[in-house]
Design a protein around this motif. Structure first.
Motif, mmCIF file in Angstrom:
data_model
loop_
_atom_site.group_PDB
_atom_site.id
_atom_site.type_symbol
_atom_site.label_atom_id
_atom_site.label_comp_id
_atom_site.label_asym_id
_atom_site.label_seq_id
_atom_site.Cartn_x
_atom_site.Cartn_y
_atom_site.Cartn_z
ATOM 1 N N LEU A 153 68.360 22.343 -8.388
ATOM 2 C CA LEU A 153 69.842 21.886 -8.626
ATOM 3 C C LEU A 153 70.496 21.438 -7.211
ATOM 4 O O LEU A 153 70.173 21.592 -6.247
ATOM 5 C CB LEU A 153 70.519 23.360 -8.763
ATOM 6 N N ARG A 154 70.784 20.093 -7.443
ATOM 7 C CA ARG A 154 71.344 19.370 -6.457
ATOM 8 C C ARG A 154 72.741 18.404 -6.943
ATOM 9 O O ARG A 154 72.322 17.785 -8.167
ATOM 10 C CB ARG A 154 70.152 18.635 -5.560
ATOM 11 N N VAL A 155 73.364 18.002 -6.031
ATOM 12 C CA VAL A 155 74.392 17.195 -6.266
ATOM 13 C C VAL A 155 73.660 15.641 -6.128
ATOM 14 O O VAL A 155 72.649 15.613 -5.236
ATOM 15 C CB VAL A 155 75.664 17.160 -5.310
ATOM 16 N N THR A 156 74.121 14.723 -6.525
ATOM 17 C CA THR A 156 73.652 13.270 -6.575
ATOM 18 C C THR A 156 73.864 12.612 -5.221
ATOM 19 O O THR A 156 75.007 13.159 -4.397
ATOM 20 C CB THR A 156 74.447 12.334 -7.704
ATOM 21 N N LYS A 157 73.327 11.838 -4.880
ATOM 22 C CA LYS A 157 73.557 11.070 -3.531
ATOM 23 C C LYS A 157 75.045 10.733 -3.714
ATOM 24 O O LYS A 157 75.584 10.531 -2.369
ATOM 25 C CB LYS A 157 72.628 9.799 -3.529
ATOM 26 N N LEU A 158 75.530 10.209 -4.652
ATOM 27 C CA LEU A 158 76.918 9.781 -4.700
ATOM 28 C C LEU A 158 77.987 10.743 -4.254
ATOM 29 O O LEU A 158 78.942 10.483 -3.488
ATOM 30 C CB LEU A 158 77.050 8.866 -5.753
ATOM 31 N N THR A 159 77.546 11.872 -4.702
ATOM 32 C CA THR A 159 78.488 12.979 -4.360
ATOM 33 C C THR A 159 78.397 13.292 -2.846
ATOM 34 O O THR A 159 79.466 13.510 -2.147
ATOM 35 C CB THR A 159 78.423 14.195 -5.245
ATOM 36 N N ASP A 160 77.080 13.417 -2.469
ATOM 37 C CA ASP A 160 76.959 13.690 -0.839
ATOM 38 C C ASP A 160 77.791 12.551 -0.067
ATOM 39 O O ASP A 160 78.218 12.896 0.992
ATOM 40 C CB ASP A 160 75.571 13.659 -0.811
ATOM 41 N N TYR A 161 77.636 11.156 -0.510
ATOM 42 C CA TYR A 161 78.171 10.210 0.327
ATOM 43 C C TYR A 161 79.612 10.285 0.097
ATOM 44 O O TYR A 161 80.351 9.991 0.974
ATOM 45 C CB TYR A 161 77.645 8.866 -0.356
ATOM 46 N N ALA A 162 80.137 10.766 -0.931
ATOM 47 C CA ALA A 162 81.685 10.831 -1.193
ATOM 48 C C ALA A 162 82.188 11.998 0.065
ATOM 49 O O ALA A 162 83.263 11.780 0.594
ATOM 50 C CB ALA A 162 82.047 11.442 -2.465
ATOM 51 N N GLU A 172 86.379 19.748 -6.228
ATOM 52 C CA GLU A 172 87.094 18.637 -6.613
ATOM 53 C C GLU A 172 86.277 17.287 -6.142
ATOM 54 O O GLU A 172 86.394 16.278 -6.677
ATOM 55 C CB GLU A 172 88.590 18.661 -5.722
ATOM 56 N N ILE A 173 85.802 17.399 -5.059
ATOM 57 C CA ILE A 173 84.871 16.330 -4.644
ATOM 58 C C ILE A 173 83.772 16.217 -5.800
ATOM 59 O O ILE A 173 83.419 14.781 -6.204
ATOM 60 C CB ILE A 173 84.294 16.453 -3.176
ATOM 61 N N VAL A 174 83.171 17.045 -6.137
ATOM 62 C CA VAL A 174 82.130 17.155 -6.826
ATOM 63 C C VAL A 174 82.483 16.590 -8.323
ATOM 64 O O VAL A 174 81.955 15.635 -9.037
ATOM 65 C CB VAL A 174 81.387 18.503 -7.351
ATOM 66 N N GLU A 175 83.585 17.123 -8.814
ATOM 67 C CA GLU A 175 84.032 16.860 -9.914
ATOM 68 C C GLU A 175 84.525 15.329 -10.144
ATOM 69 O O GLU A 175 84.452 14.771 -11.064
ATOM 70 C CB GLU A 175 85.101 17.706 -10.596
ATOM 71 N N ALA A 176 85.202 15.032 -8.985
ATOM 72 C CA ALA A 176 85.606 13.361 -9.046
ATOM 73 C C ALA A 176 84.438 12.239 -9.301
ATOM 74 O O ALA A 176 84.936 11.392 -9.915
ATOM 75 C CB ALA A 176 86.335 13.083 -7.689
ATOM 76 N N ILE A 177 83.051 12.986 -8.693
ATOM 77 C CA ILE A 177 82.155 11.938 -8.766
ATOM 78 C C ILE A 177 81.307 12.170 -10.076
ATOM 79 O O ILE A 177 80.627 11.329 -10.640
ATOM 80 C CB ILE A 177 81.464 11.846 -7.547
ATOM 81 N N GLU A 178 81.070 13.604 -10.343
ATOM 82 C CA GLU A 178 80.089 13.845 -11.322
ATOM 83 C C GLU A 178 80.673 14.304 -12.769
ATOM 84 O O GLU A 178 80.222 14.495 -13.511
ATOM 85 C CB GLU A 178 79.089 15.057 -10.841
ATOM 86 N N GLY A 179 82.072 14.674 -12.760
ATOM 87 C CA GLY A 179 82.679 15.385 -13.713
ATOM 88 C C GLY A 179 82.746 16.809 -13.910
ATOM 89 O O GLY A 179 82.207 17.181 -12.713
ATOM 90 N N PRO A 180 82.980 17.422 -14.636
ATOM 91 C CA PRO A 180 83.185 18.951 -14.482
ATOM 92 C C PRO A 180 81.762 19.638 -14.346
ATOM 93 O O PRO A 180 80.812 19.222 -14.728
ATOM 94 C CB PRO A 180 83.571 19.490 -16.119
#
Length: 149
Positions: free
Chosen positions: A2-11, A78-86
């Motif tokens: 399980l990991r967040v995408t690079k874009l979420t990390d960068y956000a 909020e950051i995760v959902e802004a980039i990746e959705g729910p």
């Protein structure tokens, strides 16, 4: 894994750069330099962050971006959902499932519980905590009890 995408990390990195000078308006180019990211990536991130109400954009010669709210009131979810959705650990753990096995699945309830625990953990961490240079006092244990049936 399980990991967040690079874009979420960068956000998160871009928001951290904004949080270090919360009252200041930063250009996208200035943010890219502060965050150590490419300008097109930062520009791509600022749109969904603004749409989610996490950053405020200003037009004009002195335009740019700043946090829309204090870092203490911006949660990691909020950051995760802004980039990746729910947040959804599995297809069926979200609100709108299209899983063919849903009607007779024996593990769906536990995946939903796990999804809720992860969402609560993300909800409980603020942007301010993410940029805090001090190490956490102690790791908070997240109770997870999986029940059958």
């Amino acid at each position: 894994m399980l990991r967040v995408t690079k874009l979420t990390d960068y956000a998160t990195i871009v928001l951290a750069a904004l949080a270090e000078a919360p009252g200041q308006v930063h250009s996208a180019a200035g943010l890219a330099e502060r965050a150590g990211l490419e300008l097109p990536t930062v520009a791509k991130l600022l749109k969904p962050l603004a749409h989610a109400g996490l950053v405020a954009g200003f037009r004009g010669s002195n335009g740019g971006y700043r946090l829309a709210r204090p870092a203490e009131s911006i949660s990691l979810i909020e950051i995760v959902e802004a980039i990746e959705g729910p947040v959804g650990m599995t297809e069926c753990s979200g609100e709108h499932s299209s899983c063919e096995l849903e009607a007779h699945c024996g593990v769906r309830g536990n995946w939903r519980h796990i999804n809720d625990v992860v969402a609560d953990a993300l909800r409980g961490i603020s942007l301010a905590q993410m940029i805090d240079k001090r190490p956490p006092a102690s790791a908070k244990a997240i109770p997870l009890r999986v029940t059958s049936g």
